[in-house]
Write a protein that holds these residues in place. Structure first.
Motif, PDB file in Angstrom:
ATOM      1  N   SER A   1       0.852  -1.180   0.000  1.00  0.00           N
ATOM      2  CA  SER A   1       0.000   0.000   0.000  1.00  0.00           C
ATOM      3  C   SER A   1       0.894   1.239   0.000  1.00  0.00           C
ATOM      4  O   SER A   1       2.097   1.158   0.232  1.00  0.00           O
TER       5      SER A   1
ATOM      6  N   VAL B   1       0.951   3.592   2.161  1.00  0.00           N
ATOM      7  CA  VAL B   1       1.454   3.829   3.517  1.00  0.00           C
ATOM      8  C   VAL B   1       2.618   2.892   3.820  1.00  0.00           C
ATOM      9  O   VAL B   1       3.630   3.302   4.407  1.00  0.00           O
ATOM     10  N   GLN B   2       2.508   1.625   3.423  1.00  0.00           N
ATOM     11  CA  GLN B   2       3.606   0.686   3.638  1.00  0.00           C
ATOM     12  C   GLN B   2       4.851   1.108   2.876  1.00  0.00           C
ATOM     13  O   GLN B   2       5.974   1.034   3.388  1.00  0.00           O
TER      14      GLN B   2
ATOM     15  N   TYR C   1       3.669   1.728   9.523  1.00  0.00           N
ATOM     16  CA  TYR C   1       3.420   0.302   9.280  1.00  0.00           C
ATOM     17  C   TYR C   1       2.287  -0.200  10.173  1.00  0.00           C
ATOM     18  O   TYR C   1       1.381  -0.913   9.729  1.00  0.00           O
TER      19      TYR C   1
ATOM     20  N   SER D   1      -1.057   1.217   9.043  1.00  0.00           N
ATOM     21  CA  SER D   1      -1.497   0.539   7.817  1.00  0.00           C
ATOM     22  C   SER D   1      -2.039  -0.851   8.124  1.00  0.00           C
ATOM     23  O   SER D   1      -3.062  -1.270   7.571  1.00  0.00           O
ATOM     24  N   SER D   2      -1.362  -1.573   9.027  1.00  0.00           N
ATOM     25  CA  SER D   2      -1.801  -2.924   9.389  1.00  0.00           C
ATOM     26  C   SER D   2      -3.173  -2.901  10.043  1.00  0.00           C
ATOM     27  O   SER D   2      -4.030  -3.741   9.753  1.00  0.00           O
TER      28      SER D   2
ATOM     29  N   GLN E   1      -5.497  -0.572   9.682  1.00  0.00           N
ATOM     30  CA  GLN E   1      -6.494  -0.204   8.687  1.00  0.00           C
ATOM     31  C   GLN E   1      -6.871  -1.395   7.788  1.00  0.00           C
ATOM     32  O   GLN E   1      -8.038  -1.594   7.457  1.00  0.00           O
ATOM     33  N   ARG E   2      -5.864  -2.168   7.412  1.00  0.00           N
ATOM     34  CA  ARG E   2      -6.122  -3.336   6.559  1.00  0.00           C
ATOM     35  C   ARG E   2      -6.958  -4.381   7.312  1.00  0.00           C
ATOM     36  O   ARG E   2      -7.836  -5.013   6.740  1.00  0.00           O
TER      37      ARG E   2
END
Length: 293
Positions: A126, A128-129, A282, A285-286, A288-289
């Motif tokens: 992503s 963000v990642q 990170y 993002s994790s 959110q996923r």
């Protein structure tokens, strides 16, 4: 899908594993008088005996022998070499007051895993990642440009454990079986190190009561967090385990600064600030996923 009870147990197991890894420097500091290569050899030998006992008790021997062949065995030989390098450098770093650099290596590691997944496994990042990896890379570049100190410690720890995890990801064998075979592969080298130390008169094992006791504890000290990690990974989402992994380097950094009073330069602080920013991106993002899923 795991239920609330499994998730709670998973948090206890996974959190316990990373807390034990975070407290490992206290144990290794007590072994500072022992040559790192001898600590490594004892860690391999006594871990093997404990793991073999677990394999026998759980009747996993036939399955382990069936898996130990061909491609899997070749992959485990490579992963064994990588984990030996990782363990040795970490032991050396603790013995030589480079815990700050060691903790930095394990902060870098999850972001390196993301980059390796993209480059070697074709995984998509992503935005963000990708930003997290870039920010961490800038931090490492700043440290290198500023002289780096023992930057090699951070990079070797991150790279060796990153590629170790990558190999174990593609090797079709469970955590217990894989670790048992890895330590079995390394055992001849460990025995050779201990025999040579005995012949040269530098051996510590059986020659010092307190240090011998600590060396014999290397088996459970090594195996306990790995078994807790395996139990936690079965009960938790991969995302949650990914977030828990920041516990260990955070504890290590705090120990380095507050307990062992290791000096930190302005360049190192700038590097840590960028690495922590990358880790924060990170983690965000994790989460959110996971919510989206």
């Amino acid at each position: 899908m795991t239920g609330p009870s499994d998730a709670r147990q998973g948090l206890l197991y996974g959190g316990g594993a990373y807390i034990l890894w975070g407290l490992l420097p206290f144990y290794l500091h007590m072994l500072a008088a022992v040559a790192p290569v001898q600590v490594l050899a004892n860690r391999i030998l006594w871990s093997l005996l404990l793991l073999l006992a677990i394999v026998v008790a759980t009747r996993r021997g036939p399955a382990l022998l069936a898996a130990a062949r061909g491609r899997v065995l070749m992959l485990l030989a490579a992963s064994a070499a990588l984990i030996a390098v990782n363990w040795f450098v970490y032991i050396w770093a603790i013995s030589n007051d480079h815990l700050v650099e060691a903790s930095l290596g394990y902060f870098i590691n999850p972001l390196l895993n993301v980059a390796l997944g993209m480059v070697l496994l074709g995984e998509r990042l992503s935005r963000v990642q990708a930003a997290a990896v870039i920010v961490a890379g800038i931090g490492v570049a700043i440290l290198a440009a500023g002289g780096g100190g023992a930057l090699w410690v951070s990079l070797v720890l991150a790279l060796s454990f990153g590629f170790y995890g990558l190999i174990r990801k593609v090797a079709h064998i469970d955590a217990l079986g894989g670790l048992t075979l890895e330590t079995l592969i390394l055992t001849p080298f460990a025995l050779a190190i201990l025999v040579q130390a005995e012949r040269s008169g530098s051996a510590v094992l059986w020659h010092d009561g307190w240090l011998t006791t600590l060396l014999l504890l290397a088996g459970p000290v090594t195996a306990a967090p790995l078994l807790l990690f395996a139990a936690g990974a079965k009960r938790l989402r991969y995302t949650t385990m990914g977030l828990l992994q920041f516990i260990a380097p955070t504890l290590q950094f705090l120990e380095a600064v507050l307990v062992y009073r290791e000096p930190i330069t302005a360049t190192q602080l700038a590097t840590f600030a960028l690495i922590w920013l990358g880790c924060g991106l990170y983690a965000w993002s994790s989460i959110q996923r996971a919510r989206a899923a």
